[in-house]
Design an enzyme around this catalytic site. Structure first.
Site, mmCIF file in Angstrom:
data_model
loop_
_atom_site.group_PDB
_atom_site.id
_atom_site.type_symbol
_atom_site.label_atom_id
_atom_site.label_comp_id
_atom_site.label_asym_id
_atom_site.label_seq_id
_atom_site.Cartn_x
_atom_site.Cartn_y
_atom_site.Cartn_z
ATOM 1 N N TYR A 30 0.852 -1.205 0.000
ATOM 2 C CA TYR A 30 0.000 0.000 0.000
ATOM 3 C C TYR A 30 0.882 1.247 0.000
ATOM 4 C CZ TYR A 30 -4.043 2.807 1.696
ATOM 5 O OH TYR A 30 -5.055 3.719 1.864
ATOM 6 N N LYS B 233 -1.248 -1.109 -4.164
ATOM 7 C CA LYS B 233 -2.415 -0.229 -3.993
ATOM 8 C C LYS B 233 -1.903 1.194 -3.860
ATOM 9 C CE LYS B 233 -6.377 0.182 -0.817
ATOM 10 N NZ LYS B 233 -6.243 1.526 -0.267
HETATM 11 O O1 LIG Z 1 -6.887 1.121 4.131
HETATM 12 C C1 LIG Z 1 -8.027 1.455 3.798
HETATM 13 O O2 LIG Z 1 -9.005 1.366 4.557
HETATM 14 C C2 LIG Z 1 -8.228 1.924 2.416
HETATM 15 O O3 LIG Z 1 -7.305 2.307 1.798
HETATM 16 C C3 LIG Z 1 -9.517 1.862 1.746
HETATM 17 C C4 LIG Z 1 -10.424 3.029 1.718
HETATM 18 O O4 LIG Z 1 -11.659 2.659 1.210
HETATM 19 C C5 LIG Z 1 -9.970 4.198 0.894
HETATM 20 O O5 LIG Z 1 -10.052 3.893 -0.434
HETATM 21 C C6 LIG Z 1 -10.860 5.325 1.277
HETATM 22 O O6 LIG Z 1 -10.662 5.764 2.425
HETATM 23 O O7 LIG Z 1 -11.732 5.735 0.501
#
Ligand SMILES: O=C([O-])C(=O)C[C@H](O)[C@@H](O)C(=O)[O-]
Length: 321
Positions: free
Chosen positions: A143, A168
């Site tokens: 990530y 990601k």
């Molecule tokens: O670690 C996480 O929760 C994310 O990266 C996913 C989230 O849905 C992210 O895309 C967001 O906060 O909209």
């Protein structure tokens, strides 16, 4: 081998990738029953995967024991219908510990959060992620965000490593992302997975699709699954009509939501949690160091959800009900 199966289950998702919030009771303790209800509801509504205890799930605020209980609960509620990916982070040793806890809890993969506190060089980042991947049987998705920004050459190296199946992007630098996709395509055979992981990734969905990134995380799915599903269907149709609906949802719902979400620090999580409560599931407040969103912002969120549903109802009567 897990690696092929998680990657193949994620490659063409049947629905949004669901990042559930973590529920707390009024005394601040973990509320596993409500968390289970939230996860079960998302899977039954059409999520294609559950990413438990990640950013939206307040990975940073959970003890290792709570983390493992939540991941195990997500695995049970998903019941094999969709894969469960768990967050893993901090320094390498702790990330490995979280990986083992997730493994014991039955998860299918890991989302490797940025390492805690330090801004590391590329060489150290490669070691961090490859050592994590080598220490677990679970597949790892790296990530990129905040202090973990990777060069294309680093991502090439990671894509070659056993057990690292995807990347990601939570940074949103399209030039860098395009160069990354291009470098991996040119140098690493196989299908490495990419995810648009920006907060409210739907906003930039069409731009990312233009560089070949079609997978994305959806925070909106937590509190307005009908809107997130309609977006997902329209986006994946890849037709002019589908793209037109995507743009209508961006204009009438996602853009104002992104702007609202930018009004407070930590709203990326706390506003999503407020949205789940608005929908009738009391998942409790966020834990410190995050704080609750202002009342006027929660009110605005309720209006936006209404607005998004009206848009669906006028586009496909009945769909917003
Ligand atoms: O670690 C996480 O929760 C994310 O990266 C996913 C989230 O849905 C992210 O895309 C967001 O906060 O909209």
């Amino acid at each position: 081998m897990t690696s092929a199966s998680l990657a193949s289950r994620l490659r063409v998702p049947s629905g949004p990738l669901f990042f559930p919030v973590t529920a707390y009771a009024p005394d601040g303790s973990l509320d596993l029953e409500t968390f289970r209800t939230h996860v079960r509801g998302g899977v039954e509504a059409g999520a294609a995967a559950v990413f438990a205890c990640c950013g939206t799930g307040e990975f940073h605020a959970l003890t290792p024991e709570e983390f493992q209980e939540c991941v195990a609960a997500a695995v049970e509620e998903s019941a094999g219908r969709v894969p469960v990916v768990a967050g893993a982070g901090y320094g390498t040793a702790l990330a490995v510990r979280y990986a083992r806890l997730a493994e014991e809890a039955g998860a299918d993969g890991l989302l490797a959060m940025p390492p805690y506190l330090v801004v590391a060089g590329q060489e150290g980042l490669v070691r961090h992620y490859t050592e994590l991947a080598a220490a677990t049987s679970l597949d790892v998705i790296v990530y990129q965000r905040d202090n973990a920004v990777l060069t294309p050459a680093t991502v090439v190296e990671l894509a070659r490593a056993d057990g690292i199946i995807g990347f990601k992007d939570g940074l949103g630098d399209m030039d860098l992302m395009q160069r990354t996709v291009s470098a991996v395509r040119a140098e690493v055979p196989g299908d490495f997975l990419y995810f648009n992981g920006l907060p409210t990734a739907e906003l930039t969905g069409l731009a990312y699709r233009g560089i070949g990134v079609t997978l994305y995380s959806s925070a909106v799915f937590c509190f307005a699954p009908d809107i997130a599903l309609a977006f997902h269907r329209a986006f994946n149709a890849g037709t002019p009509e589908g793209d037109a609906l995507v743009n209508r949802l961006v204009d009438g719902f996602y853009r104002p939501f992104v702007e609202l979400r930018a009004l407070g620090r930590g709203y990326a999580v706390s506003l999503v949690k407020a949205g789940v409560r608005l929908g009738g599931l009391d998942v409790g407040p966020v834990r410190p160091p995050l704080h609750e969103p202002a009342g006027e912002h929660v009110k605005r969120l309720a209006e936006l959800v209404e607005q998004g549903r009206e848009l669906l109802a006028t586009t496909h009567p009945g769909a917003g009900a």
